[in-house]
Design a protein around this motif. Sequence first.
Motif, PDB file in Angstrom:
ATOM      1  N   ASP A 155       0.835  -1.207   0.000  1.00 52.46           N
ATOM      2  CA  ASP A 155       0.000   0.000   0.000  1.00 52.46           C
ATOM      3  C   ASP A 155       0.872   1.261   0.000  1.00 52.46           C
ATOM      4  O   ASP A 155       0.638   2.210   0.750  1.00 52.46           O
ATOM      5  CB  ASP A 155      -0.931  -0.001   1.223  1.00 52.46           C
ATOM      6  N   SER A 156       1.881   1.250  -0.863  1.00 50.42           N
ATOM      7  CA  SER A 156       2.844   2.362  -0.917  1.00 50.42           C
ATOM      8  C   SER A 156       2.393   3.429  -1.910  1.00 50.42           C
ATOM      9  O   SER A 156       1.528   3.202  -2.751  1.00 50.42           O
ATOM     10  CB  SER A 156       4.222   1.832  -1.319  1.00 50.42           C
ATOM     11  N   ASP A 157       3.008   4.596  -1.787  1.00 54.59           N
ATOM     12  CA  ASP A 157       2.738   5.704  -2.702  1.00 54.59           C
ATOM     13  C   ASP A 157       3.718   5.652  -3.867  1.00 54.59           C
ATOM     14  O   ASP A 157       4.937   5.709  -3.656  1.00 54.59           O
ATOM     15  CB  ASP A 157       2.866   7.046  -1.978  1.00 54.59           C
ATOM     16  N   LEU A 158       3.188   5.564  -5.064  1.00 50.34           N
ATOM     17  CA  LEU A 158       4.029   5.492  -6.250  1.00 50.34           C
ATOM     18  C   LEU A 158       4.370   6.903  -6.730  1.00 50.34           C
ATOM     19  O   LEU A 158       3.499   7.757  -6.846  1.00 50.34           O
ATOM     20  CB  LEU A 158       3.312   4.720  -7.361  1.00 50.34           C
ATOM     21  N   LYS A 159       5.645   7.112  -7.027  1.00 44.77           N
ATOM     22  CA  LYS A 159       6.116   8.401  -7.527  1.00 44.77           C
ATOM     23  C   LYS A 159       6.832   8.184  -8.857  1.00 44.77           C
ATOM     24  O   LYS A 159       7.352   7.100  -9.123  1.00 44.77           O
ATOM     25  CB  LYS A 159       7.072   9.054  -6.524  1.00 44.77           C
ATOM     26  N   ARG A 160       6.858   9.250  -9.676  1.00 41.62           N
ATOM     27  CA  ARG A 160       7.559   9.171 -10.955  1.00 41.62           C
ATOM     28  C   ARG A 160       8.721  10.158 -10.968  1.00 41.62           C
ATOM     29  O   ARG A 160       8.577  11.324 -10.595  1.00 41.62           O
ATOM     30  CB  ARG A 160       6.619   9.444 -12.131  1.00 41.62           C
ATOM     31  N   ASP A 215      11.125  12.553 -12.791  1.00 41.54           N
ATOM     32  CA  ASP A 215      11.091  13.348 -14.027  1.00 41.54           C
ATOM     33  C   ASP A 215      12.319  13.124 -14.900  1.00 41.54           C
ATOM     34  O   ASP A 215      12.236  13.183 -16.127  1.00 41.54           O
ATOM     35  CB  ASP A 215      10.977  14.841 -13.695  1.00 41.54           C
ATOM     36  N   ALA A 216      13.460  12.854 -14.287  1.00 42.29           N
ATOM     37  CA  ALA A 216      14.699  12.741 -15.053  1.00 42.29           C
ATOM     38  C   ALA A 216      14.796  11.443 -15.844  1.00 42.29           C
ATOM     39  O   ALA A 216      15.543  11.372 -16.828  1.00 42.29           O
ATOM     40  CB  ALA A 216      15.904  12.855 -14.123  1.00 42.29           C
ATOM     41  N   SER A 217      14.036  10.430 -15.433  1.00 43.41           N
ATOM     42  CA  SER A 217      14.153   9.122 -16.081  1.00 43.41           C
ATOM     43  C   SER A 217      12.832   8.573 -16.597  1.00 43.41           C
ATOM     44  O   SER A 217      12.830   7.653 -17.418  1.00 43.41           O
ATOM     45  CB  SER A 217      14.748   8.103 -15.110  1.00 43.41           C
ATOM     46  N   GLY A 218      11.719   9.105 -16.100  1.00 44.92           N
ATOM     47  CA  GLY A 218      10.424   8.534 -16.436  1.00 44.92           C
ATOM     48  C   GLY A 218      10.102   7.291 -15.637  1.00 44.92           C
ATOM     49  O   GLY A 218       9.005   6.729 -15.746  1.00 44.92           O
ATOM     50  N   SER A 219      11.035   6.817 -14.816  1.00 49.69           N
ATOM     51  CA  SER A 219      10.820   5.607 -14.021  1.00 49.69           C
ATOM     52  C   SER A 219       9.939   5.900 -12.813  1.00 49.69           C
ATOM     53  O   SER A 219       9.813   7.046 -12.372  1.00 49.69           O
ATOM     54  CB  SER A 219      12.163   5.045 -13.548  1.00 49.69           C
ATOM     55  N   VAL A 220       9.347   4.831 -12.273  1.00 50.15           N
ATOM     56  CA  VAL A 220       8.544   4.963 -11.062  1.00 50.15           C
ATOM     57  C   VAL A 220       9.290   4.324  -9.895  1.00 50.15           C
ATOM     58  O   VAL A 220      10.123   3.423 -10.077  1.00 50.15           O
ATOM     59  CB  VAL A 220       7.152   4.307 -11.243  1.00 50.15           C
ATOM     60  N   TYR A 221       8.978   4.798  -8.691  1.00 52.46           N
ATOM     61  CA  TYR A 221       9.638   4.261  -7.497  1.00 52.46           C
ATOM     62  C   TYR A 221       8.720   4.415  -6.292  1.00 52.46           C
ATOM     63  O   TYR A 221       7.790   5.236  -6.287  1.00 52.46           O
ATOM     64  CB  TYR A 221      10.976   4.959  -7.252  1.00 52.46           C
ATOM     65  N   PHE A 222       8.991   3.604  -5.269  1.00 49.07           N
ATOM     66  CA  PHE A 222       8.232   3.706  -4.024  1.00 49.07           C
ATOM     67  C   PHE A 222       9.065   3.153  -2.867  1.00 49.07           C
ATOM     68  O   PHE A 222      10.036   2.397  -3.076  1.00 49.07           O
ATOM     69  CB  PHE A 222       6.887   2.974  -4.124  1.00 49.07           C
ATOM     70  N   ASP A 223       8.702   3.565  -1.670  1.00 50.33           N
ATOM     71  CA  ASP A 223       9.365   3.117  -0.447  1.00 50.33           C
ATOM     72  C   ASP A 223       8.396   2.268   0.375  1.00 50.33           C
ATOM     73  O   ASP A 223       7.184   2.507   0.363  1.00 50.33           O
ATOM     74  CB  ASP A 223       9.815   4.315   0.384  1.00 50.33           C
ATOM     75  N   TYR A 224       8.947   1.298   1.077  1.00 50.58           N
ATOM     76  CA  TYR A 224       8.122   0.502   1.999  1.00 50.58           C
ATOM     77  C   TYR A 224       8.997  -0.068   3.102  1.00 50.58           C
ATOM     78  O   TYR A 224      10.230  -0.111   2.985  1.00 50.58           O
ATOM     79  CB  TYR A 224       7.386  -0.612   1.251  1.00 50.58           C
ATOM     80  N   THR A 225       8.370  -0.498   4.159  1.00 51.24           N
ATOM     81  CA  THR A 225       9.068  -1.158   5.261  1.00 51.24           C
ATOM     82  C   THR A 225       8.640  -2.611   5.299  1.00 51.24           C
ATOM     83  O   THR A 225       7.442  -2.916   5.353  1.00 51.24           O
ATOM     84  CB  THR A 225       8.746  -0.488   6.607  1.00 51.24           C
ATOM     85  N   ALA A 226       9.628  -3.510   5.255  1.00 50.26           N
ATOM     86  CA  ALA A 226       9.341  -4.938   5.215  1.00 50.26           C
ATOM     87  C   ALA A 226       8.962  -5.458   6.598  1.00 50.26           C
ATOM     88  O   ALA A 226       9.039  -4.739   7.607  1.00 50.26           O
ATOM     89  CB  ALA A 226      10.557  -5.684   4.681  1.00 50.26           C
TER      90      ALA A 226
END
Length: 365
Positions: free
Chosen positions: A293-298, A300-311
Amino acid sequence: MKRNRGGLIVTCLIILIVGAILLWFKPWKLAEEPIKPPEAKPQPTEAAAVPELSAWLADWEWETGLADLKVMKEGLTSLQLFASYFGAADQLHFTEEFEEALPEILKLYAPVELQSLYLTIVNDQFQENGAAIQKSPELITRLMATSESRSKHVDELVAAVDRLGFGGMEIDYEQIPDADWDKVLLFYSELYQQLQAKGKALRIVLEPKVKIEELQLPEGPEYVMMAYNLYGYHSGPGPKADLAFITGLADRMKHLPGKPAMAFSVGGFDWDENGKVKALTEKQAALLLKETDSDLKRDDASGSVYFDYTAKDKLKHQVWYADEETLKQWNDTAQQAGYSKVAIWRLGELEETSLDYLKEYVTRK
């Protein structure tokens, strides 16, 4: 006097008639409807070339790769089977997975379509104990050592692709020692000549770090530049490629013969705070996003998406991966630089939206 007077009358009548004619045709309308010059036909440019798409299918993920292939096959100009390595005695080595996958792959291809299949050879070497040395520089040195060792290697490669009936071969030798490059260039040329004599093609994959500006690569083979590995196992979190990286590679690729292709890598990586890195397919990354249930971010420099989570073990993680919008931005950047031939590493667990985008990409004019 009567004759002169009559001439004057005639002259006046002529003037009146001409005036009437001019009024009838209303020449002032010409200003309202100017004559348009013929439209110039647009001239084709390199950047407007029809896109071409090829992809790899790896032996260790052949089942999920095959599922994507069934969707993408009609749009691919070629399929590269990433499946041939080396044994302990420096001989070609095919895995059990490849032997299992090949019949299933061939079910999708008519005999006349085998020309679009390429066998990819990679310099990973399996030892007698089963351990593998990935991208072995020492193997390259031995294979290229003498004209006799090169000739033996070329003969074995040509025999393998001939036996399989494929239309071409791809060489993906990485970590090539600087001291071996002169001999490797001779190998490329010798292999190309042997394959061409049999009506088969040669593709050569190049790492971004290869000094292509200094090498006299032979004409004839198709070259493929790896536009990835910007971030990965060797680094902290980040995208596999960004737009500046792609633009820089495109500028350097002007030194390559022919019309080279640019290769992009799908999927991504998961980094934990201790530096442990795990590769993820696009579907695995998307599922992890949903599960955490993480927040997806994009980016701008790469067009890639990323998110953070705690395992569950309380370790913090960051995931970067490519989705269909990422692929679009990467492809658009390459096309703007004049490169419309794209290779995708690799098929297997691509999201439906990415598959749809890639199908749309190859139908654009």
